[in-house]
Design a protein around this motif. Structure first.
Motif, PDB file in Angstrom:
ATOM      1  N   VAL A 167      50.648  65.870  68.804  1.00 52.30           N
ATOM      2  CA  VAL A 167      50.941  65.275  68.039  1.00 52.30           C
ATOM      3  C   VAL A 167      50.185  63.903  68.515  1.00 52.30           C
ATOM      4  N   THR A 168      48.868  63.658  68.482  1.00 52.90           N
ATOM      5  CA  THR A 168      47.925  62.525  68.049  1.00 52.90           C
ATOM      6  C   THR A 168      47.331  63.198  66.570  1.00 52.90           C
ATOM      7  N   ALA A 169      47.046  64.051  67.042  1.00 50.36           N
ATOM      8  CA  ALA A 169      45.551  64.816  65.830  1.00 50.36           C
ATOM      9  C   ALA A 169      46.814  64.919  65.205  1.00 50.36           C
ATOM     10  N   GLU A 170      48.131  65.330  64.666  1.00 58.08           N
ATOM     11  CA  GLU A 170      48.508  65.151  63.379  1.00 58.08           C
ATOM     12  C   GLU A 170      49.428  64.072  62.750  1.00 58.08           C
ATOM     13  N   LEU A 171      49.824  63.035  63.981  1.00 56.52           N
ATOM     14  CA  LEU A 171      49.374  61.759  63.608  1.00 56.52           C
ATOM     15  C   LEU A 171      48.441  61.211  63.062  1.00 56.52           C
ATOM     16  N   SER A 172      47.767  61.479  63.037  1.00 53.93           N
ATOM     17  CA  SER A 172      46.031  60.760  62.532  1.00 53.93           C
ATOM     18  C   SER A 172      45.737  61.766  61.222  1.00 53.93           C
ATOM     19  N   THR A 173      45.847  62.975  60.858  1.00 52.93           N
ATOM     20  CA  THR A 173      46.162  63.518  59.753  1.00 52.93           C
ATOM     21  C   THR A 173      46.663  63.190  59.018  1.00 52.93           C
ATOM     22  N   ALA A 174      48.045  62.707  59.061  1.00 54.14           N
ATOM     23  CA  ALA A 174      49.194  62.567  58.640  1.00 54.14           C
ATOM     24  C   ALA A 174      48.925  60.582  58.011  1.00 54.14           C
ATOM     25  N   LEU A 175      48.443  59.877  59.204  1.00 54.45           N
ATOM     26  CA  LEU A 175      47.717  58.563  58.420  1.00 54.45           C
ATOM     27  C   LEU A 175      46.671  58.758  57.584  1.00 54.45           C
ATOM     28  N   ARG A 176      45.646  59.717  57.633  1.00 56.06           N
ATOM     29  CA  ARG A 176      44.449  60.013  56.734  1.00 56.06           C
ATOM     30  C   ARG A 176      44.769  60.271  56.012  1.00 56.06           C
ATOM     31  N   GLY A 177      45.787  61.367  55.902  1.00 54.59           N
ATOM     32  CA  GLY A 177      46.437  61.556  54.168  1.00 54.59           C
ATOM     33  C   GLY A 177      46.924  60.673  53.157  1.00 54.59           C
ATOM     34  N   ALA A 178      47.642  59.783  54.210  1.00 52.47           N
ATOM     35  CA  ALA A 178      48.774  58.776  53.949  1.00 52.47           C
ATOM     36  C   ALA A 178      48.241  57.928  53.354  1.00 52.47           C
ATOM     37  N   LEU A 179      46.604  57.230  53.670  1.00 51.54           N
ATOM     38  CA  LEU A 179      46.509  56.417  53.699  1.00 51.54           C
ATOM     39  C   LEU A 179      44.694  57.162  52.386  1.00 51.54           C
ATOM     40  N   THR A 180      44.701  58.017  51.967  1.00 52.66           N
ATOM     41  CA  THR A 180      44.468  59.036  51.107  1.00 52.66           C
ATOM     42  C   THR A 180      44.680  58.409  49.653  1.00 52.66           C
ATOM     43  N   VAL A 181      45.996  59.150  49.801  1.00 50.69           N
ATOM     44  CA  VAL A 181      46.329  58.588  49.043  1.00 50.69           C
ATOM     45  C   VAL A 181      47.219  57.637  47.866  1.00 50.69           C
ATOM     46  N   LEU A 182      47.197  56.312  48.917  1.00 50.74           N
ATOM     47  CA  LEU A 182      47.482  55.380  48.816  1.00 50.74           C
ATOM     48  C   LEU A 182      46.210  55.000  47.505  1.00 50.74           C
ATOM     49  N   ARG A 183      46.436  53.999  46.699  1.00 54.34           N
ATOM     50  CA  ARG A 183      45.385  53.850  45.795  1.00 54.34           C
ATOM     51  C   ARG A 183      45.091  51.838  46.558  1.00 54.34           C
ATOM     52  N   ASP A 184      44.145  52.171  46.772  1.00 50.96           N
ATOM     53  CA  ASP A 184      44.161  50.211  47.070  1.00 50.96           C
ATOM     54  C   ASP A 184      43.913  49.511  45.886  1.00 50.96           C
ATOM     55  N   SER A 185      43.896  48.980  44.591  1.00 53.89           N
ATOM     56  CA  SER A 185      44.198  48.291  43.673  1.00 53.89           C
ATOM     57  C   SER A 185      45.513  48.601  44.059  1.00 53.89           C
ATOM     58  N   ASP A 186      46.522  49.239  44.111  1.00 54.53           N
ATOM     59  CA  ASP A 186      48.379  48.540  44.158  1.00 54.53           C
ATOM     60  C   ASP A 186      48.172  48.473  45.518  1.00 54.53           C
ATOM     61  N   VAL A 187      47.975  48.847  46.929  1.00 48.48           N
ATOM     62  CA  VAL A 187      48.208  48.196  48.029  1.00 48.48           C
ATOM     63  C   VAL A 187      47.734  46.629  48.022  1.00 48.48           C
ATOM     64  N   GLN A 188      46.574  46.386  47.496  1.00 51.43           N
ATOM     65  CA  GLN A 188      46.145  44.918  47.514  1.00 51.43           C
ATOM     66  C   GLN A 188      47.270  43.989  46.398  1.00 51.43           C
ATOM     67  N   ALA A 189      47.708  44.736  45.405  1.00 49.43           N
ATOM     68  CA  ALA A 189      48.504  43.910  44.710  1.00 49.43           C
ATOM     69  C   ALA A 189      49.817  43.740  45.177  1.00 49.43           C
ATOM     70  N   VAL A 190      50.283  44.291  45.999  1.00 51.57           N
ATOM     71  CA  VAL A 190      51.600  44.425  47.327  1.00 51.57           C
ATOM     72  C   VAL A 190      51.115  43.368  48.109  1.00 51.57           C
ATOM     73  N   VAL A 191      49.881  43.533  48.923  1.00 50.15           N
ATOM     74  CA  VAL A 191      49.643  42.509  49.906  1.00 50.15           C
ATOM     75  C   VAL A 191      49.432  41.141  49.545  1.00 50.15           C
ATOM     76  N   GLY A 192      48.776  41.242  48.267  1.00 50.71           N
ATOM     77  CA  GLY A 192      48.486  40.004  47.665  1.00 50.71           C
ATOM     78  C   GLY A 192      50.020  39.340  46.811  1.00 50.71           C
ATOM     79  N   GLU A 193      50.693  39.842  46.816  1.00 47.95           N
ATOM     80  CA  GLU A 193      51.546  39.193  45.808  1.00 47.95           C
ATOM     81  C   GLU A 193      52.461  38.586  47.458  1.00 47.95           C
ATOM     82  N   ALA A 194      52.741  39.564  48.268  1.00 46.44           N
ATOM     83  CA  ALA A 194      53.886  39.537  49.702  1.00 46.44           C
ATOM     84  C   ALA A 194      53.472  38.529  49.838  1.00 46.44           C
TER      85      ALA A 194
END
Length: 449
Positions: A167-194
């Motif tokens: 389960v830990t390995a699967e969660l790690s894979t899912a986390l890496r995949g999610a972080l890879t898919v997310l665009r840094d510019s979008d996340v940075q804009a959302v975090v900064g605005e929030a």
């Protein structure tokens, strides 16, 4: 096989014949016969041949028995003829019933025949309603999940180290995949605005005042004062010439230089003495004055309108600076890199803590009946919510899917899967009919018929 090839050719031709043909082709794509289906259809044909041969056999027996009876063979011929006659009736009746499911017997437009092709949509609607009423009701789902006991099973499963590792390995894979898919510019804009929106909406002065007041009351600032005094003393010792030069440089131009040096030396010594005393004397008056100043400032931050307004203006100015926004945006990049590295490293603190948490959760779930009940309750509630909320959509999926099937191919597909068993009905009908006819004839003879 030739029939199957013709079917595929018809589908391909229909797909090229415009929108309507394309729709029909797409409806039967799911019913293209594969080799397994063809093997089942061959089995159906063999059973049809067997059932038909049995019908012909009893017909031949009937004819022979009638001939024998007419030739004076004896009473037994009547019994055989009666059994064979009833067997033919049973075989023909069951042949009609089985055939009427899939097509019109002998091509005749007899009512209530070809049931599957003509009633396909109604059958799909009935199937959807049946599934909705008997499988997708909240009480059925809740009872089924309660019998399964997911909480205890999940606990025992997670308590195994290899399962926690998986389960830990699967969660790690899912986390890496999610972080890879997310665009840094979008996340940075959302975090900064929030962060900016939250900071603008929340007045910080009262909170800062309360925190400062508690720090001063607990003496938490004394270490900082000690550090500042110690560093100031060390700096003065190392830069005595700079201090005296600064004092001398501010003197009037008409004063003699030796007087400036004397004044500078005197000022330096007094300043060094003052800082040394503050460093070495916890009860120094200057420290007390600083404590009173910080206490008063903490009170102003909480209650003084002008002070609070100044803090808010300062906050807005700081947040509005490009350097601060860049710092907020770059924080995501650092956090992302740290999380990806931790997810990829099997021995990282993140994965080890996740593994330990899963093992601990599994052991608690396996041993704690109260926690099992909570987990089961959450799962039951979630499942019931999904089922009751989307039951109509699920049953509509069944109904629409069946409605989209081609009637002829649906009939052939179903017949290929259940037709072999249906042919046994014809065989059983022949045998049972013959036995019933024999019994009826025997009873009639016994009663003097």
């Amino acid at each position: 096989m030739e029939r199957m090839e013709r079917t595929k050719t018809d589908l391909a031709t229909g797909a090229q014949g415009g929108p309507a043909a394309g729709t029909a082709a797409s409806a039967v794509v799911g019913f293209t016969f594969n080799e397994a289906d063809e093997e089942k259809r061959r089995g159906v044909r063999r059973m049809k041949t067997l059932a038909t041969c049995l019908l012909l056999a009893v017909a031949l027996i009937y004819a022979l028995a009638k001939w024998a009876g007419a030739a004076g063979a004896g009473a037994w011929a009547g019994y055989v003829a009666a059994a064979a006659e009833a067997g033919m009736v049973g075989a023909l009746a069951d042949w009609f019933a089985v055939t009427a499911l899939f097509r019109r017997p002998l091509g005749l437009p007899i009512p209530h025949t070809a049931i599957i092709p003509t009633k396909k949509d109604q059958l799909g609607q009935s199937l959807g309603d049946f599934v909705g009423e008997n499988f997708l009701s909240g009480e059925v789902v809740r009872q089924r999940l309660r019998k399964v006991g997911i909480g205890s099973r999940l606990g025992r499963w997670l308590a195994e180290p290899e399962h926690a590792d998986r389960v830990t390995a699967e969660l790690s894979t899912a986390l890496r995949g999610a972080l890879t898919v997310l665009r840094d510019s979008d996340v940075q804009a959302v975090v900064g605005e929030a962060i900016t929106r939250r900071a603008d909406a929340q007045e910080i002065a009262p909170g800062l005042g309360t925190m400062l007041e508690k720090i001063v009351a607990d003496g938490g600032h004394t270490r900082l004062v000690d550090l500042v005094c110690a560093r100031a003393h060390d700096w003065l010792v190392l830069h005595s010439d700079s201090v005296m030069s600064a004092v001398a440089g501010g003197a009037p131009g008409w004063t003699p230089r030796f007087v400036d040096r004397k004044v500078g030396d005197r000022v330096y010594k007094e300043l060094l003495r003052f800082v040394t005393e503050m460093r070495d004397m916890p009860e120094h008056p200057a420290r007390g004055a600083l404590d009173r100043f910080l206490t008063d400032f903490a009170g102003d931050l909480q209650s003084d309108t002008d002070t609070r307004a100044r803090v808010e203006r300062l906050k807005s100015e700081v947040l509005g600076r490009g350097e601060v926004q860049d710092l907020i945006a770059s924080a995501w990049g650092s956090v992302r890199a740290m999380m990806v590295a931790a997810a990829e490293d099997e021995h990282s603190e993140l994965r080890q803590r996740a593994r330990g948490a899963l093992l601990s959760l599994g052991k608690r779930l396996a041993a704690d009946d109260r926690l099992q009940g909570k987990v089961d309750g959450w799962l039951e509630g979630a499942a019931v919510h999904v089922v009751t909320t989307y039951r109509d959509e699920i049953t509509l999926l069944i109904t629409d899917t069946v409605a989209s099937w081609d009637a002829e191919h649906t009939s052939k597909k179903i017949e290929a899967h259940i037709g072999r068993d249906l042919q046994f009905i014809r065989i059983n009908g022949t045998v049972v009919g013959a036995l019933a006819g024999l019994c009826i004839y025997a009873v009639s003879r016994a009663l003097g018929g």
